[in-house]
Design an enzyme around this catalytic site. Structure first.
Site, mmCIF file in Angstrom:
data_model
loop_
_atom_site.group_PDB
_atom_site.id
_atom_site.type_symbol
_atom_site.label_atom_id
_atom_site.label_comp_id
_atom_site.label_asym_id
_atom_site.label_seq_id
_atom_site.Cartn_x
_atom_site.Cartn_y
_atom_site.Cartn_z
ATOM 1 N N CYS A 2 -14.484 5.278 12.444
ATOM 2 C CA CYS A 2 -15.677 5.731 13.584
ATOM 3 C C CYS A 2 -15.685 7.112 13.537
ATOM 4 O O CYS A 2 -15.022 7.948 12.928
ATOM 5 C CB CYS A 2 -14.691 5.153 14.924
ATOM 6 S SG CYS A 2 -13.264 6.031 15.313
ATOM 7 N N CYS B 92 -12.716 9.550 13.825
ATOM 8 C CA CYS B 92 -11.912 9.403 12.893
ATOM 9 C C CYS B 92 -12.398 10.524 11.769
ATOM 10 O O CYS B 92 -11.936 11.334 11.082
ATOM 11 C CB CYS B 92 -11.853 8.190 11.938
ATOM 12 S SG CYS B 92 -11.476 6.711 12.664
ATOM 13 N N ASP C 193 -0.421 -16.828 -1.361
ATOM 14 C CA ASP C 193 1.023 -16.604 -1.896
ATOM 15 C C ASP C 193 1.863 -16.254 -0.771
ATOM 16 O O ASP C 193 1.437 -16.036 0.382
ATOM 17 C CB ASP C 193 0.591 -14.947 -2.621
ATOM 18 C CG ASP C 193 1.754 -14.198 -2.819
ATOM 19 O OD1 ASP C 193 2.589 -14.834 -3.565
ATOM 20 O OD2 ASP C 193 1.799 -12.887 -2.603
ATOM 21 N N ASP D 157 -1.962 -11.174 -2.955
ATOM 22 C CA ASP D 157 -1.842 -9.659 -2.968
ATOM 23 C C ASP D 157 -1.357 -9.112 -4.228
ATOM 24 O O ASP D 157 -1.604 -7.821 -4.777
ATOM 25 C CB ASP D 157 -1.216 -9.092 -1.761
ATOM 26 C CG ASP D 157 0.318 -9.120 -1.711
ATOM 27 O OD1 ASP D 157 0.616 -10.043 -2.268
ATOM 28 O OD2 ASP D 157 0.853 -8.366 -1.478
ATOM 29 N N ASP E 10 -0.290 -12.091 -8.563
ATOM 30 C CA ASP E 10 -1.277 -13.099 -8.070
ATOM 31 C C ASP E 10 -2.861 -12.852 -8.837
ATOM 32 O O ASP E 10 -3.691 -13.765 -8.619
ATOM 33 C CB ASP E 10 -1.470 -12.954 -6.667
ATOM 34 C CG ASP E 10 -0.325 -13.118 -5.852
ATOM 35 O OD1 ASP E 10 0.418 -14.281 -6.270
ATOM 36 O OD2 ASP E 10 -0.025 -12.550 -4.887
#
Lengths: 762, 52
Positions: free
Chosen positions: A47, A50, A453, A637, A641
């Site tokens: 935003c 930020c 996972d 992740d 995987d």
């Protein structure tokens, strides 16, 4: 400002991403004049506040010349001076400043320069064709409103002159693609487009030269304009997501500190490490290449490599895999493989093999084009022959054929898919889900099975204190006081859970592979595994327990026991329940111990749980499901995987995933909640429904317009109006996705009803 | 009808100026961060001018 607050967990997690000054120097590129530019990916930026917070924090550094946040790609470009008055600048301050402002920063290598060029070319072409279309339209309106012979000819000639360069410049995308297709003996959507555009221009020119009443320049150019909009949207959407994936890329170490035979230390890029090099791996760093420990003791976090959630102790003579994080003590590792032969590289090649299978997926638009384009050509040819043979006027027959080509031209079809996908991707982006390319949404809408996972996906991959047994409250404070000194995940979890004040200690040692030891007067406190703390073997077998145990002891006598489990990802239970009620099959494929996996499966209510799988077994499982007719969504992740993510029909990964995991996944979600999975499926199904509607609308429109064109009644005005209207209808229909989304609560805990009317999950 | 001789070139020229402005802004990187640009409009304190 509240939207940008980070919780304590986030800040603690950040402290583990440390980057050395040498690594930054390798990533930054020189701008000359002593300036260097560093590009960082900051995935949490979202935003306006930020932007200003980050830019202010960076500008406050004395050596930073310029800092600019790009919100679209969530990146920060920072230009800094190599030297200040006080000597060499320390660029690690840049990352520290970003962390200090409450954001995570990752290094990445920008690769997307070439893609940007295509986008700019497409935008230029849109601009040029739009300019030409507007001007020609202006002249055409004068002609339609009754300009007489000489003026009409003049206007037609001006139109022709404007149209010609626009056609060559803006049409080259279609001509090139059509030519390529024809050269290989195929047709695609671009063949009828190119044919219609060139034919209509040529016929219009011929008409103009013979003082004809009708010319089609306006239709020609505005057709190009609309089609280019669709093409640009399609491209922008893919490229935007790709840039974000690149932006997220926190690459495995770029180099390593190599110890020379004479004790010298040298930071060497990863490719230049050879077998036999001795590498120093500091606490908090990743192991760069496969190797063998030759010095030091430590605990390694293998979560990203094998999915094992509790740290593993290593000592001299133990082999280590690249990608593991060194947690407690510094190590010296002798490389046994080159970086390109290490585990990481092997997984990448496994992944590439799996990716090849997915590349055969045909996008909806391609399938439609395969049916549509022969039909259009046939129709135009038939009307040409029919008018020529029956009426005998071949010139008129030609005009009719061109009218058919223009009216049926897949202008609305060209927009049908990309517009919906861009709107859907924007909708998902607002919910914190990044779509890698449009076909991912198409594939996501088709799935019936979801494989998860465990570590880092169903669970956060960071342990949480579930139970503490202590005789005395003061012992808890002592344990927390000790735990504050360590970066071990269990210690950090203990420190985080501190409800009571921590006791300070005089002197704390961390003993690699064991735990923490502290002296307080003449008493020795130890915090660690049971063997270490009590000096004896653990009383009962805790190896198979789903909980990890930590013991606090005084002079070898146990005072308190703490039990940890990996915290479930927030929203995991809701997400699984929602998937179950929508009749998706769910299963767990994990590399972790079977007992831990079973425990998680039981809590979440997942019936099939497979543990202790290697990366290859995960791929096999995905392929087996695929062969038995299921379409699998893989959510994972870790690096382990990644091959399965590539092999599954479609895949998702959290933003905290390993770099390779994110690159293999089709969708990446930024927020911690697992709700992202059913949300993404709901949006994908809704957009698939809208795409089908759009095709129906576009084709339905043609069905109405084509008889008019075949009957020879289509004047340029009608052709242009028909074309534009169908495009506008298609775009408006796509925007309904947004309307449906704003009605349902976005972000929060979505009910199954969020999937809206036509997209009810069957 | 004589005015067309002036008006058409003028119209084309002005359209061309608009096109040129678009091309310039594109080449200047003004479309690189559309979301950020939307937020920056609202920021009341532009970051400090770059230090020398």
């Amino acid at each position: 400002m509240t939207c940008c607050m980070m919780n304590a967990d986030g800040v603690l997690a950040m402290s583990t991403t440390s980057v050395s000054a040498e690594e930054i120097a390798l990533a930054a590129h020189s701008l000359g004049e002593g300036l260097r530019q560093l590009d960082l990916s900051v995935p949490d930026v979202h935003c306006g506040s930020c932007i200003s917070a980050l830019e202010k924090a960076l500008s406050a550094l004395p050596y930073v010349r310029k800092a600019r946040v790009n919100l679209t790609s969530r990146r920060v470009t920072c230009v800094y001076a190599e030297k200040t008055e006080d000597g060499a600048a320390d660029p690690t301050g840049i990352i520290a400043a970003i962390n200090g402002a409450g954001y995570r920063a990752h290094l990445f290598t920008p690769i997307a320069v070439e893609n940007d060029k295509t986008r700019n070319q497409l935008l230029l072409a849109v601009g040029v064709s739009g300019f030409a279309a507007a001007n020609i339209m202006l002249l055409s309106v004068s002609v339609w409103s009754g300009a007489d012979a000489a003026t009409r000819d003049l206007f037609h000639w001006i139109s022709a002159m404007i149209a010609a360069p626009a056609l060559v410049y803006a049409g080259r995308f279609f001509f090139r693609s059509a030519w390529n297709a024809l050269k290989h003996g195929r047709t695609n959507m671009d063949v009828p487009i190119s044919l219609a555009v060139t034919l209509s221009y040529a016929v219009s020119l011929w008409e103009t030269a013979h003082h004809g009443e009708h010319a089609w320049f306006d239709a020609t150019v505005s057709l190009l304009f609309f089609l280019l909009i669709g093409r640009t949207l399609d491209h922008v959407m893919r490229e935007k997501a790709r840039a974000a994936i690149n932006g997220l890329a926190r690459l495995a170490p770029r180099g390593a500190l190599v110890l020379g035979p004479n004790g010298s230390r040298r930071y060497v890029p990863l490719d230049e490490i050879v077998v036999g090099d001795e590498i120093a791996v500091a606490v908090g760093e990743r192991i760069p290449v496969d190797g063998m420990v030759v010095g030091g003791e430590s605990d390694l976090d293998l979560a990203i490599v094998t999915g094992e959630s509790s740290p593993v102790a290593v000592a001299s003579g133990v082999g280590v895999s690249s990608g593991a994080i060194n947690l407690t003590g510094s190590l010296v590792v002798r490389a046994t493989k080159l970086a390109k032969n290490s585990l990481l590289a092997e997984i990448i090649s496994l992944m590439e093999a799996a990716e090849g299978g997915r590349a055969r997926y045909r996008r909806i638009a391609d399938r439609a084009a395969a049916l549509y384009s022969p039909a259009v050509h046939l129709l135009a040819l038939v009307s040409f022959l029919a008018w020529g043979l029956i009426g005998g006027d071949w010139k008129h027959a030609m005009l009719v054929a061109v009218a058919v080509l223009i009216i049926t031209c897949p202008c609305a079809l060209g927009l049908a898919v990309p517009v919906v996908q861009v709107v859907a991707a924007g909708e998902l982006f607002r919910r914190g889900i990044m779509v890698k390319d449009g076909s991912a949404l198409e594939r996501l809408a088709e799935i019936d099975t979801v494989a998860f996972d465990k570590t880092g996906t169903l669970t956060m991959g960071s342990p949480r204190l579930v139970r503490g047994e202590a005789a005395d409250e003061a012992d808890l404070a002592k344990a927390v006081g000790l735990a504050l000194h360590s970066r071990h995940p269990l210690s950090q979890a203990l420190a985080r859970s501190a409800g009571n004040a921590a006791t300070p200690f005089d002197r704390v040692n961390e003993i690699p592979g064991g735990g923490l030891e502290a002296a307080c007067g003449d008493e020795v406190y130890r915090l660690g595994n049971a063997t270490f703390a009590c000096g004896a073997a653990p009383p009962r077998s805790t190896v198979d327990s789903p909980l990890s145990e930590v013991v606090l002891s005084r002079n070898g006598v146990a005072l308190a026991r703490f039990f940890f489990e990996d915290a479930l990802r927030p929203g995991a239970q809701d997400a699984i329940k929602e998937l179950g009620s929508s009749r998706f099959e769910t299963l767990i494929v994990s590399g972790d111990r079977q007992s831990v996996v079973d425990n998680v499966a039981q809590v979440l209510g997942i019936s099939r749980a497979m543990g202790a799988l290697t990366p290859r077994q995960k791929v096999d499982e995905c392929q087996r499901l695929g062969e038995s007719g299921h379409r699998v969504l893989m959510v994972g992740d870790g690096i382990n995987d990644a091959p399965a993510l590539a092999a599954a029909h479609v895949s998702m990964a959290p933003a905290t995933a390993s770099d390779i995991g994110r690159q293999a996944a089709d969708l990446v979600f930024f927020n911690d909640r697992l709700d992202a999975v059913p949300q993404a499926i709901a949006v994908a199904r809704r957009s698939a429904a809208l795409i089908r509607q759009n095709f129906a609308l576009a084709i339905g429109y043609n069905v109405l317009a084509v008889p008019v064109a075949i009957a020879g009644l289509a004047t340029p005005l009608i052709a242009a109006v028909a074309m534009s209207t169908s495009s506008i209808i298609v775009v408006t229909n796509a925007l309904r996705l947004n309307a449906a989304a704003t009605r349902s609560p976005a972000g929060g805990a979505p009910k199954p009803a969020a999937s809206g009317g036509e997209a009810r999950i069957a | 009808m004589n005015m067309l001789i002036y008006l058409i070139p003028i119209a084309l020229f002005m359209g061309g100026v608009g096109l040129a402005a678009f091309l310039w802004s594109l080449g200047n990187g003004q479309y690189d961060d559309l979301q950020g640009a939307a937020w920056r409009v609202l920021a009341d304190d532009e970051s400090d001018p770059p230090k020398s």
